[in-house]
Design a protein around this motif. Structure first.
Motif, PDB file in Angstrom:
ATOM      1  N   ILE A 187       0.845  -1.196   0.000  1.00  0.00           N
ATOM      2  CA  ILE A 187       0.000   0.000   0.000  1.00  0.00           C
ATOM      3  C   ILE A 187       0.880   1.247   0.000  1.00  0.00           C
ATOM      4  O   ILE A 187       1.730   1.425   0.872  1.00  0.00           O
ATOM      5  CB  ILE A 187      -0.929   0.005   1.229  1.00  0.00           C
ATOM      6  CG1 ILE A 187      -1.788  -1.276   1.239  1.00  0.00           C
ATOM      7  CG2 ILE A 187      -1.807   1.240   1.230  1.00  0.00           C
ATOM      8  CD1 ILE A 187      -2.598  -1.453   2.505  1.00  0.00           C
ATOM      9  N   ILE A 215     -14.498  -1.167  -1.718  1.00  0.00           N
ATOM     10  CA  ILE A 215     -13.340  -0.610  -1.015  1.00  0.00           C
ATOM     11  C   ILE A 215     -13.696   0.763  -0.477  1.00  0.00           C
ATOM     12  O   ILE A 215     -14.189   1.627  -1.207  1.00  0.00           O
ATOM     13  CB  ILE A 215     -12.125  -0.472  -1.948  1.00  0.00           C
ATOM     14  CG1 ILE A 215     -11.759  -1.823  -2.576  1.00  0.00           C
ATOM     15  CG2 ILE A 215     -10.927   0.101  -1.194  1.00  0.00           C
ATOM     16  CD1 ILE A 215     -10.673  -1.716  -3.634  1.00  0.00           C
ATOM     17  N   GLU A 216     -13.454   0.962   0.806  1.00  0.00           N
ATOM     18  CA  GLU A 216     -13.624   2.277   1.422  1.00  0.00           C
ATOM     19  C   GLU A 216     -12.297   2.714   2.014  1.00  0.00           C
ATOM     20  O   GLU A 216     -11.649   1.939   2.738  1.00  0.00           O
ATOM     21  CB  GLU A 216     -14.695   2.257   2.511  1.00  0.00           C
ATOM     22  CG  GLU A 216     -14.916   3.611   3.156  1.00  0.00           C
ATOM     23  CD  GLU A 216     -15.973   3.589   4.249  1.00  0.00           C
ATOM     24  OE1 GLU A 216     -16.237   4.656   4.846  1.00  0.00           O
ATOM     25  OE2 GLU A 216     -16.520   2.504   4.513  1.00  0.00           O
ATOM     26  N   VAL A 217     -11.884   3.925   1.695  1.00  0.00           N
ATOM     27  CA  VAL A 217     -10.633   4.477   2.216  1.00  0.00           C
ATOM     28  C   VAL A 217     -10.958   5.700   3.068  1.00  0.00           C
ATOM     29  O   VAL A 217     -11.659   6.617   2.612  1.00  0.00           O
ATOM     30  CB  VAL A 217      -9.670   4.872   1.075  1.00  0.00           C
ATOM     31  CG1 VAL A 217      -8.346   5.381   1.660  1.00  0.00           C
ATOM     32  CG2 VAL A 217      -9.436   3.705   0.138  1.00  0.00           C
ATOM     33  N   ILE A 265      -8.166   1.308   5.329  1.00  0.00           N
ATOM     34  CA  ILE A 265      -8.732   0.706   4.123  1.00  0.00           C
ATOM     35  C   ILE A 265      -9.527  -0.531   4.513  1.00  0.00           C
ATOM     36  O   ILE A 265      -9.011  -1.415   5.207  1.00  0.00           O
ATOM     37  CB  ILE A 265      -7.621   0.321   3.126  1.00  0.00           C
ATOM     38  CG1 ILE A 265      -6.784   1.547   2.768  1.00  0.00           C
ATOM     39  CG2 ILE A 265      -8.213  -0.302   1.867  1.00  0.00           C
ATOM     40  CD1 ILE A 265      -5.525   1.222   1.992  1.00  0.00           C
ATOM     41  N   TYR A 267     -12.194  -3.596   2.875  1.00  0.00           N
ATOM     42  CA  TYR A 267     -12.743  -4.268   1.699  1.00  0.00           C
ATOM     43  C   TYR A 267     -13.869  -5.164   2.193  1.00  0.00           C
ATOM     44  O   TYR A 267     -13.629  -6.117   2.941  1.00  0.00           O
ATOM     45  CB  TYR A 267     -11.652  -5.079   1.005  1.00  0.00           C
ATOM     46  CG  TYR A 267     -12.083  -5.800  -0.253  1.00  0.00           C
ATOM     47  CD1 TYR A 267     -12.737  -5.143  -1.278  1.00  0.00           C
ATOM     48  CD2 TYR A 267     -11.804  -7.159  -0.416  1.00  0.00           C
ATOM     49  CE1 TYR A 267     -13.110  -5.800  -2.431  1.00  0.00           C
ATOM     50  CE2 TYR A 267     -12.165  -7.828  -1.570  1.00  0.00           C
ATOM     51  CZ  TYR A 267     -12.817  -7.141  -2.581  1.00  0.00           C
ATOM     52  OH  TYR A 267     -13.189  -7.803  -3.732  1.00  0.00           O
TER      53      TYR A 267
END
Length: 286
Positions: A187, A215-217, A265, A267
């Motif tokens: 990453i 995916i959330e960041v 992050i 998923y």
């Protein structure tokens, strides 16, 4: 949704004066494109499930004809796709175990149609995952003007592009014990002069099943404030791929400093009934 280009599929020479090229666009995971909407965006047959009703709708202002077929697709390490005829090592096609009806439809504006999809020959299924893609292709209007007269062209040869829009959705059959998991690695957060900051990461898939999720960041400031800075829905890693490289643009705001704090992050696989976190990582920024 992932866009990929298919090679030119047809060439027509009309009266030796007009060359028409047909180019096709594919959309993995389904969506609306070229006035065509397909739902659901993917189909998984597992357990006792043996059939699925798909809904296709014409969102355009004109009547349109759509041809439906099964195609085979390879996912590359960067997430792009290409059509193939033979399975890669560790890949199994689902097409010979599937049937659907109808194979073509004509839809008036705002009209919808149900497509019946079924699994067959289940006695021949070996343990594991099988995948093919159901492809919905728009057929050009036969009355489309393919030739135009160009008084300034002494050769009389003209080229006209006729776009053919299509959507493909994955159809997966799972037989026996199947399981897929993911670990995030490599990453990094960088800044592009034109496109701004982005995060790249490597998805490492384990097991004998594909994975699919969102995916959330989030950015966590040194003071502990959390801000969502990116969201990517419908991200898949299909068998037999063991890795997929993902690059996601990050929100570019003056009050966010991607050199301090950290990124979180997640998923997550979501269904109509529940959500399952497939992977999680926190990365210090510097």
């Amino acid at each position: 949704m992932t866009l990929f280009n298919r090679p030119i599929i047809s060439t027509y020479l009309l009266l030796s004066t007009c060359l028409t090229l047909l180019a096709t666009l594919f959309f993995e995971d389904g969506s609306a494109q070229g006035n065509l909407l397909v739902t659901p965006v993917r189909v998984i047959f597992d357990g006792q499930k043996r059939s699925e009703d798909l809904n296709i709708a014409n969102l355009g202002k004109d009547s349109a004809r759509y041809v439906i077929s099964l195609i085979e697709i390879r996912m590359k390490r960067d997430g792009t796709f290409e059509e193939i005829n033979e399975p890669d090592s560790g890949q199994a096609f689902a097409s010979k175990y599937l049937r659907f009806f109808p194979h073509s439809v004509v839809l008036a504006p705002n009209e919808a149609q149900i497509i019946k999809l079924q699994v067959t020959n289940t006695a021949d299924l070996k343990p594991g995952e099988f995948r093919s893609h159901l492809y919905f292709r728009a057929v050009p209007d036969e009355n489309y003007p393919l030739t135009t007269k160009n008084e300034n062209d002494s050769t009389g040869i003209q080229v006209k592009l006729v776009p053919i829009f299509g959507i493909s959705i994955p159809v997966i059959i799972r037989s026996g014990e199947t399981r897929g998991s993911v670990r995030l690695s490599d990453i990094t957060v960088k800044a592009d002069e034109k496109q701004g900051p982005f995060v790249s990461m490597l998805f490492n898939r384990f097991g004998n099943a594909s994975v699919y999720g969102d995916i959330e960041v989030s950015y966590i400031s040194p003071q502990g404030r959390t801000t969502q800075v990116a969201l990517a829905n419908g991200v898949a890693v299909y068998t037999p791929n063991l890795q997929r490289l993902i690059r996601i643009p990050l929100t570019n705001k003056n009050d966010i400093n991607y050199h301090v704090g950290k990124l979180k992050i997640t998923y997550t696989a979501k269904t109509s009934k529940e959500s399952e976190q497939l992977a999680f990582a926190e990365v210090p920024l510097k």
